[in-house]
Design an enzyme around this catalytic site. Structure first.
Site, PDB file in Angstrom:
ATOM      1  N   HIS A 138       0.858  -1.194   0.000  1.00 28.18           N
ATOM      2  CA  HIS A 138       0.000   0.000   0.000  1.00 28.18           C
ATOM      3  C   HIS A 138       0.890   1.238   0.000  1.00 28.18           C
ATOM      4  CE1 HIS A 138      -4.161  -1.519   1.045  1.00 28.18           C
ATOM      5  NE2 HIS A 138      -3.447  -2.574   0.765  1.00 28.18           N
ATOM      6  N   ARG A 395      -5.536 -10.157  -6.362  1.00 30.69           N
ATOM      7  CA  ARG A 395      -6.739  -9.405  -5.971  1.00 30.69           C
ATOM      8  C   ARG A 395      -7.236  -8.605  -7.165  1.00 30.69           C
ATOM      9  NH1 ARG A 395      -8.326  -4.521  -1.872  1.00 30.69           N
ATOM     10  NH2 ARG A 395      -6.516  -3.494  -2.765  1.00 30.69           N
ATOM     11  N   GLU A 505     -16.309  -5.074   2.377  1.00 27.91           N
ATOM     12  CA  GLU A 505     -15.609  -3.897   2.893  1.00 27.91           C
ATOM     13  C   GLU A 505     -16.464  -2.660   3.138  1.00 27.91           C
ATOM     14  OE1 GLU A 505     -12.382  -2.988   0.166  1.00 27.91           O
ATOM     15  OE2 GLU A 505     -13.384  -4.080  -1.423  1.00 27.91           O
ATOM     16  N   ASP A 542     -12.016   0.510   4.038  1.00 24.04           N
ATOM     17  CA  ASP A 542     -13.150   1.048   3.285  1.00 24.04           C
ATOM     18  C   ASP A 542     -14.419   1.104   4.130  1.00 24.04           C
ATOM     19  OD1 ASP A 542     -12.686   1.848   0.397  1.00 24.04           O
ATOM     20  OD2 ASP A 542     -11.499   0.030   0.540  1.00 24.04           O
ATOM     21  N   ARG A 580      -6.190  -5.212   7.687  1.00 26.19           N
ATOM     22  CA  ARG A 580      -5.911  -4.092   8.589  1.00 26.19           C
ATOM     23  C   ARG A 580      -4.826  -3.191   8.029  1.00 26.19           C
ATOM     24  NH1 ARG A 580      -7.382  -4.307  13.848  1.00 26.19           N
ATOM     25  NH2 ARG A 580      -8.661  -6.065  14.459  1.00 26.19           N
ATOM     26  N   ARG A 712      -9.035   6.633  -2.364  1.00 26.94           N
ATOM     27  CA  ARG A 712      -8.669   5.414  -1.639  1.00 26.94           C
ATOM     28  C   ARG A 712      -8.594   5.716  -0.143  1.00 26.94           C
ATOM     29  NH1 ARG A 712      -7.650   1.136  -4.130  1.00 26.94           N
ATOM     30  NH2 ARG A 712      -7.432   1.138  -6.378  1.00 26.94           N
TER      31      ARG A 712
END
Length: 879
Positions: A138, A395, A505, A542, A580, A712
């Protein structure tokens, strides 16, 4: 703890002095004096000196363009050095027993023994222990790899300086090396010049494995063994792997157009190449070591009659690993392949079996001490890492699969799949999944988007079983989303079942998760192929962005509880995968407390959790720190299974449900309902400037033209953390608790705080956020950056934050934030002296750059990026 804090202070002071000397030498005495005067004013300002605060604001508002960069860099570098010293303190030899305290495995085993827990029960539970960490890239890791390496070296110097038998020349040499490393860091550009590619991110993940986890995993297994022997007199089974590694780097294509099928294939090859290189070093060491002549008759019968039987076997493995390394090297370099696939080691068992046979033979011949050396470490690594180094998750977002199947159905004349009802979709998918004929025509040319989906599925199908750990579907909403992926994999020729994990989410999706999984479990075909194993991913970031922290965390709890009960009803092994992040707004909390706050029985099948960005470095970046992290995770998982938390009382559920509703309404009322919220957010935070910071390979927005909903979760939280309002982590929560108290629920809330780990952890997380928030700084951002007509919004939010702090103080213990964790409170106070000037400087830079419009000064832009990175370091978590 005072002694520990004193040692930390000394290290920070020493590192700060060395940084000062570097600045003086490179920038001159005048700049050092300017930096020092800013630091002193900041310290006085923090202590409540209003005049010092005015002087500080004035000094930074009038700072010259040429001075802005060294000042920003000085405070940013100091915060990095503070982080290094703090990270080192957790593994300091002087504080060996202090660090984990009653949260360690040893402390848990002592408690279990004192309570007369049957040894068999403990062994059964520990034999099932599984910590699966999923490393994700991320876009929050603001520290470059070249700097991370220097930080690791600084840690090593601190460790050497702890020895109290050093001669003066030895001390001098180590301190000189420290000064060199700090100077090297000063002369290295903190901010990347270009965004990392997905391949760069994968290399970063591989470096963490090579430099830290490769050593940490066998060390952790030894720690388990030590504690088991000490408390229960038993050995930890050699064949077990308590830790497993997976990764999203090179596999996570959700919203990242740069992760293609080709990138995924290349990352898988890179992993195999690196695994071969690391195992080759282990095996070469064993070839040097195992010069023993004695073995069992069975071993001799299986592997031949040799003078040095183990060395002969290990040398054979060494030769095959050399060819494996060369084979994947040729693939990666695009060269002609000169090695036959039959000459390489292609599955873990080819490495495991001869080494495990050697281990058993050495044991049988009375050489346990030799067997339990490097050979045992190598066996542990085969079980944890294997020849794929880390398994890869894929993903992708649910609508991408739907669009691909719709394109196929349109082409073959069945109509548009995307317009069908859910029942019709399920019926079609099950029919096609049960059919033996292919669905996709051979002579068809799909769109580029659909081709990419099909190519990705082909790459998955090419891999040996176990290399791809899961296919995660983000924004999963219906059973058909899961079935669609199974169909696409079947069409690509996948010969085995890969766990397909829906990711729930948003608030609605979490509430709907039980219905989706019930639909799936009621499909005969589906039950037949999953082999009674199901992974479900719970999204934290999210859901919090959608509904606020309190409502999201209650929805996550209820969803997990419902899924655990459902899986037990159908006799299915359920693995809950926790998405997380590092911050409270993304589900982050101290690991031990967070795990013990999960619903009862939710950790039965172990823990699968994402570790992301800078948190990978803080928690796993040094072998000893990684062992402590594993220790905390293991003790929490075992405690949750052996001494489970209480089922919440109905009265607690009622209060929590009511609080979640109120909280969500308040949160959405501001974020969605306030027409001026988006312009205020963009003005009061560096959100738009963040997009220029070359952090991760993924774009900051799913839709470049959208509002908050398209942003995001990570940059959304990152931006609010920068201006110290920390809004996503608290908005709605405190106000809801205040209303609950006013409605007569105070006694129940206090009972929940004391007796229910889920609720007390939420209160603890709010305390942590409030300790890091700063009303004065948030107000200064507004005064300098926000249009006058929008000031009312900031004023209302700060008033709300102030009231929320008082509400939490009334609910928790002693009327002081972080009162039961003074160590953290002291750490935050120490950092504030250095973070405050960065915040004030950031406001000044934002004001100047926004005034410049289309042609910003590159020097000011560089300084702004450094303030962003520095504040992130000061807060200890970014997104």
């Amino acid at each position: 703890m005072n002694q520990q804090y004193s040692a930390l202070r000394q290290n920070i002071h020493m590192l700060g002095d060395f940084l000062g000397e570097t600045i003086k030498e490179t920038q001159g005495n005048e700049i050092l004096e300017l930096i020092e005067s800013i630091r002193i004013l900041s310290k006085k300002s923090r202590a409540g000196d209003i005049q010092a605060r005015e002087q500080l604001l004035n000094k930074l508002a009038n700072i010259s363009t040429e001075n802005v960069l060294p000042v920003a860099r000085a405070f940013s570098q100091f915060l990095n050095l503070t982080n290094i010293a703090e990270q080192y303190q957790t593994i300091s030899r002087h504080d060996y027993d202090e660090t984990l305290g009653n949260r360690s495995l040893g402390a848990l085993f002592a408690r279990l023994k004192a309570q007369n827990t049957p040894v068999e029960t403990v062994i059964q539970t520990i034999n099932k222990l599984l910590i699966e960490l999923v490393l994700t890239a991320h876009p929050t890791e603001v520290t470059r790899r070249s700097l991370v390496h220097k930080h690791v070296e600084i840690n090593k110097c601190l460790e050497k300086l702890e020895h109290d038998d050093l001669t003066p020349p030895e001390t001098y040499r180590i301190q000189r090396r420290l000064m060199q490393l700090i100077a090297l860091a000063w002369h290295t550009n903190e901010i990347r010049v270009a965004r990392p590619t997905p391949i760069d991110e994968a290399k970063w993940g591989m470096a963490i494995i090579e430099n830290s986890l490769w050593k940490a995993v066998p060390d952790f297994c030894r720690e388990i063994n030590f504690q088991l022997e000490k408390h229960f007199g038993v050995q930890y089974n050699v064949e077990l792997a308590p830790v497993r590694l997976s990764s999203w780097m090179g596999g996570d294509r959700d919203g990242n157009p740069f992760v293609t099928a080709e990138v995924t294939r290349k990352v898988l090859w890179m992993n195999r190449w690196k695994a071969a290189e690391l195992f080759l070093k282990d095996i070469s060491d064993l070839a040097e070591e195992l010069s023993i002549t004695q073995c069992t008759p069975e071993y001799r019968a299986k592997y031949g009659d040799h003078v040095e039987p183990y060395r002969t076997v290990v040398k054979g493995l060494r030769s095959k690993l050399q060819k494996t390394l060369a084979y994947f090297g040729e693939l990666l370099e695009g060269k002609q392949i000169t090695i036959e696939p039959s000459e390489i080691i292609s599955n873990d068992n080819e490495l495991w079996e001869p080494l495990f046979d050697s281990y058993k033979s050495l044991h049988a011949c009375g050489m346990r001490i030799i067997a339990n050396g490097g050979l045992l470490d190598c066996l542990r690594r085969i079980r944890c890492f294997g020849l794929s180094l880390s398994r890869l998750d894929i993903r992708q977002e649910s609508t991408r699969h739907e669009m691909a199947i719709a394109e196929i159905t349109r082409y073959i004349g069945l109509g548009d799949y995307s317009h069908w009802t859910e029942d019709d979709k399920q019926a079609f998918l099950v029919r096609e999944l049960s059919s033996r004929r292919p669905l996709i025509p051979t002579n068809w040319t799909p769109s580029a988007e659909t081709q990419e989906i099909l190519d990705t599925c082909k790459v998955i199908a090419e891999q040996p079983e176990g290399v791809i750990s899961a296919y995660v579907i983000s924004m999963a909403r219906e059973a058909s989303d899961v079935l669609a992926v199974h169909l696409l994999l079947k069409e690509a020729g996948c010969k085995y079942t890969i766990p397909v994990a829906p990711l729930f989410e948003t608030l609605d999706d979490l509430d709907h998760s039980e219905k989706v999984m019930t639909d799936l479990f009621n499909i005969g075909w589906y039950r037949g192929v999953i082999n009674n194993y199901q992974m479900v991913m719970i999204g934290y970031s999210d859901s919090a962005k959608d509904a606020g922290m309190l409502a999201a965390s209650w929805a996550q709890y209820r969803s997990q509880e419902a899924l655990v009960n459902l899986a037990e009803k159908y006799n299915i092994e359920l693995v809950l995968f926790h998405g997380r992040g590092g911050t409270v707004g993304r589900g982050g909390a101290p690991a031990h407390a967070a795990l013990l706050s999960q619903p009862p029985r939710s950790l039965k099948s172990g823990l699968r959790v994402t570790e992301q960005g800078e948190m990978i470095r803080f928690k796993l970046g040094l072998p000893a720190v990684a062992v402590d992290t594993f220790n905390l995770y293991a003790s929490a998982i075992l405690e949750a299974n052996l001494l489970p938390p209480p089922e919440p009382k109905q009265s607690w559920r009622d209060v929590m449900g009511k609080g979640a509703e109120i909280s969500c309404e308040i949160y959405r009322g501001v974020v969605r309902g306030e027409p001026d919220f988006v312009p205020y957010f963009r003005a009061a935070t560096p959100e738009q400037e963040l997009a220029k910071l070359p952090l991760g390979s993924r774009p900051a927005k799913r839709n470049p033209n959208g509002g908050v909903e398209s942003l995001r979760a990570i940059p959304w939280i990152f931006a609010w953390m920068q201006n110290r309002l920390m809004l996503p982590a608290w908005l709605g929560a405190g106000a809801a608790l205040r209303q609950l108290i006013e409605q007569g629920n105070e006694a129940t809330l206090k009972e929940m705080s004391k007796e229910w780990p889920f609720f007390s952890t939420r209160i603890g997380m709010l305390e942590m956020v409030f300790s890091k928030a700063d009303l004065n700084l948030a107000e200064y951002y507004d005064q300098r950056l926000v249009a006058l007509e929008l000031h009312r919004l900031g004023k209302a939010l700060r008033k709300q934050l102030s009231e929320d702090i008082n509400t939490i103080l009334a609910l928790s213990h002693d009327g002081q934030l972080m009162g039961d964790l003074p160590w953290i409170a002291d750490s935050i106070a120490l950092r504030n002296v250095y973070t405050d000037p960065l915040n004030l400087l950031q406001v000044e830079l934002l004001a100047r750059l926004r005034a410049q419009g289309e042609n910003p000064d590159p020097q000011l832009e560089q300084a702004l990026m450094i303030t962003i990175a520095g504040i992130a370091a000061g807060m200890r978590n970014t997104g």
